[in-house]
Write a protein that holds these residues in place. Structure first.
Motif, PDB file in Angstrom:
ATOM      1  N   GLU A  54      -2.926  -2.705  -8.622  1.00 38.90           N
ATOM      2  CA  GLU A  54      -4.262  -3.274  -8.475  1.00 38.90           C
ATOM      3  C   GLU A  54      -5.335  -2.192  -8.439  1.00 38.90           C
ATOM      4  O   GLU A  54      -6.396  -2.347  -9.030  1.00 38.90           O
ATOM      5  CB  GLU A  54      -4.321  -4.138  -7.223  1.00 38.90           C
ATOM      6  N   TRP A  55      -5.076  -1.120  -7.742  1.00 43.42           N
ATOM      7  CA  TRP A  55      -6.007   0.010  -7.751  1.00 43.42           C
ATOM      8  C   TRP A  55      -5.312   1.268  -7.261  1.00 43.42           C
ATOM      9  O   TRP A  55      -4.271   1.213  -6.604  1.00 43.42           O
ATOM     10  CB  TRP A  55      -7.275  -0.274  -6.931  1.00 43.42           C
ATOM     11  N   MET A  56      -5.907   2.411  -7.583  1.00 39.87           N
ATOM     12  CA  MET A  56      -5.389   3.711  -7.171  1.00 39.87           C
ATOM     13  C   MET A  56      -6.574   4.666  -7.089  1.00 39.87           C
ATOM     14  O   MET A  56      -7.374   4.749  -8.014  1.00 39.87           O
ATOM     15  CB  MET A  56      -4.351   4.225  -8.183  1.00 39.87           C
ATOM     16  N   PHE A  57      -6.722   5.351  -5.971  1.00 40.61           N
ATOM     17  CA  PHE A  57      -7.861   6.262  -5.853  1.00 40.61           C
ATOM     18  C   PHE A  57      -7.518   7.455  -4.984  1.00 40.61           C
ATOM     19  O   PHE A  57      -6.594   7.415  -4.162  1.00 40.61           O
ATOM     20  CB  PHE A  57      -9.087   5.543  -5.286  1.00 40.61           C
ATOM     21  N   SER A  58      -8.284   8.526  -5.176  1.00 38.00           N
ATOM     22  CA  SER A  58      -8.257   9.704  -4.320  1.00 38.00           C
ATOM     23  C   SER A  58      -9.647   9.868  -3.736  1.00 38.00           C
ATOM     24  O   SER A  58     -10.652   9.620  -4.416  1.00 38.00           O
ATOM     25  CB  SER A  58      -7.878  10.954  -5.122  1.00 38.00           C
ATOM     26  N   LEU A  90       0.857  -1.177   0.000  1.00 39.57           N
ATOM     27  CA  LEU A  90       0.000   0.000   0.000  1.00 39.57           C
ATOM     28  C   LEU A  90       0.896   1.230   0.000  1.00 39.57           C
ATOM     29  O   LEU A  90       1.831   1.320   0.808  1.00 39.57           O
ATOM     30  CB  LEU A  90      -0.891   0.027   1.245  1.00 39.57           C
ATOM     31  N   VAL A  91       0.652   2.151  -0.910  1.00 35.36           N
ATOM     32  CA  VAL A  91       1.396   3.401  -0.951  1.00 35.36           C
ATOM     33  C   VAL A  91       0.419   4.556  -0.820  1.00 35.36           C
ATOM     34  O   VAL A  91      -0.728   4.477  -1.279  1.00 35.36           O
ATOM     35  CB  VAL A  91       2.233   3.538  -2.244  1.00 35.36           C
ATOM     36  N   ALA A  92       0.850   5.621  -0.200  1.00 28.31           N
ATOM     37  CA  ALA A  92       0.005   6.787   0.008  1.00 28.31           C
ATOM     38  C   ALA A  92       0.804   8.040  -0.270  1.00 28.31           C
ATOM     39  O   ALA A  92       2.028   8.085  -0.100  1.00 28.31           O
ATOM     40  CB  ALA A  92      -0.542   6.805   1.438  1.00 28.31           C
ATOM     41  N   GLY A  93       0.106   9.062  -0.701  1.00 26.58           N
ATOM     42  CA  GLY A  93       0.754  10.331  -0.996  1.00 26.58           C
ATOM     43  C   GLY A  93      -0.279  11.343  -1.421  1.00 26.58           C
ATOM     44  O   GLY A  93      -1.324  11.490  -0.785  1.00 26.58           O
ATOM     45  N   HIS A  94      -0.019  12.035  -2.524  1.00 31.10           N
ATOM     46  CA  HIS A  94      -0.976  13.019  -3.012  1.00 31.10           C
ATOM     47  C   HIS A  94      -0.857  13.152  -4.515  1.00 31.10           C
ATOM     48  O   HIS A  94       0.140  12.738  -5.122  1.00 31.10           O
ATOM     49  CB  HIS A  94      -0.759  14.377  -2.334  1.00 31.10           C
ATOM     50  N   ASP A  95      -1.900  13.728  -5.110  1.00 34.10           N
ATOM     51  CA  ASP A  95      -1.841  14.037  -6.521  1.00 34.10           C
ATOM     52  C   ASP A  95      -2.381  15.448  -6.752  1.00 34.10           C
ATOM     53  O   ASP A  95      -3.000  16.048  -5.870  1.00 34.10           O
ATOM     54  CB  ASP A  95      -2.598  13.009  -7.375  1.00 34.10           C
ATOM     55  N   GLU A  96      -2.080  15.967  -7.920  1.00 39.80           N
ATOM     56  CA  GLU A  96      -2.492  17.326  -8.279  1.00 39.80           C
ATOM     57  C   GLU A  96      -2.863  17.332  -9.753  1.00 39.80           C
ATOM     58  O   GLU A  96      -2.061  16.913 -10.599  1.00 39.80           O
ATOM     59  CB  GLU A  96      -1.360  18.314  -8.009  1.00 39.80           C
ATOM     60  N   THR A  97      -4.044  17.763 -10.059  1.00 42.29           N
ATOM     61  CA  THR A  97      -4.467  17.840 -11.447  1.00 42.29           C
ATOM     62  C   THR A  97      -4.086  19.178 -12.050  1.00 42.29           C
ATOM     63  O   THR A  97      -3.895  20.173 -11.329  1.00 42.29           O
ATOM     64  CB  THR A  97      -5.990  17.639 -11.566  1.00 42.29           C
ATOM     65  N   VAL A 152      -0.250  -2.075  -4.836  1.00 43.00           N
ATOM     66  CA  VAL A 152       0.562  -2.773  -5.833  1.00 43.00           C
ATOM     67  C   VAL A 152       0.716  -4.220  -5.371  1.00 43.00           C
ATOM     68  O   VAL A 152       1.015  -4.474  -4.194  1.00 43.00           O
ATOM     69  CB  VAL A 152       1.949  -2.105  -5.991  1.00 43.00           C
ATOM     70  N   SER A 153       0.495  -5.159  -6.275  1.00 43.08           N
ATOM     71  CA  SER A 153       0.573  -6.571  -5.912  1.00 43.08           C
ATOM     72  C   SER A 153       2.005  -6.987  -5.599  1.00 43.08           C
ATOM     73  O   SER A 153       2.964  -6.251  -5.873  1.00 43.08           O
ATOM     74  CB  SER A 153       0.034  -7.436  -7.053  1.00 43.08           C
ATOM     75  N   ALA A 154       2.165  -8.174  -5.049  1.00 40.28           N
ATOM     76  CA  ALA A 154       3.490  -8.698  -4.720  1.00 40.28           C
ATOM     77  C   ALA A 154       4.343  -8.907  -5.956  1.00 40.28           C
ATOM     78  O   ALA A 154       5.578  -8.990  -5.871  1.00 40.28           O
ATOM     79  CB  ALA A 154       3.357 -10.019  -3.958  1.00 40.28           C
TER      80      ALA A 154
END
Length: 217
Positions: A195-199, A168-175, A188-190
């Protein structure tokens, strides 16, 4: 003109809790310092201990090259023995700037790092992707996953390895054109597959609560 900088890694450890600590004489103290020479800036962003007690560092090291349009750096991962001897050092980078911001070490010694990468860096425009990379205990790159969206700048600053080896990774995004950033979480799988990414639909103050909720799920 090539400017070289020195990056220092220091260690000081007192032998607390042993009989010597209870004696009149001060406890023995072991110290050492490692100097890493780098072209441009270098920085250690994360320290961790391997299961056997080795020291792991992650961050970035600056570099220079022909036709450079601005600062350049590679994500950096290195392993040191407890006495300060470097066992190996690895660089991971593309054309512009790469930085490792977080690192997680599993019980079998496998190392996962996460960070960000400039994919375009020109005057007035910057495009940023994020990466998650996994290395063996011996420093072999096992896989690298890129979190990318042409319409967003994505930065991952936290990484947690789950029991099944996924990350599991966490951070931020900016459009483009936005006035601020949004929290972001991805899995991200092993094997290095995203696998998925959401805000979330609205800003959350800090991303670690999102990681904890995802862990519960």
């Amino acid at each position: 003109l090539m400017v070289r900088h020195l990056l220092a890694l220091s260690m000081m450890g007192a032998l607390l809790g042993c009989p010597a600590a209870l004696a009149k004489e001060p406890a023995p103290v072991e110290t050492w310092e490692v100097i890493v020479e780098t072209e441009g800036r270098g920085e250690i962003k994360k320290l961790a201990l391997a299961p056997n007690g080795d020291i792991l560092v992650a961050g970035f090291l600056g570099r220079t090259g022909p036709g450079a349009e601005g600062p350049q750096s590679d994500a950096w991962l290195a392993r040191y023995a407890p006495d300060g001897q470097q066992l190996w050092s690895r660089l991971l980078g593309d054309r512009y700037r790469d930085e490792a911001l977080d690192m997680s070490v599993s019980t079998d010694g496998v190392i996962t790092i996460a960070g960000w990468r400039d994919v375009e860096l020109t005057q007035g425009h910057q495009a940023i992707n994020s990466f998650v990379a996994r290395f063996s205990a011996d420093g072999e790159l096992l896989w690298q996953a890129i979190l990318a969206d042409p319409s967003r700048r994505i930065v991952t600053a936290n990484a947690v390895v789950l029991g099944d080896g996924s990350v599991l990774v966490a951070g931020h995004d900016e459009t483009a054109g936005s006035a601020g950033t949004r929290a972001l979480v991805a899995k991200v799988s092993a094997e290095g597959r995203i696998e998925w990414m959401f805000s979330p639909p609205e800003y959350v103050d800090g991303v670690m609560p999102l990681v904890k909720n995802a862990l519960r799920a």
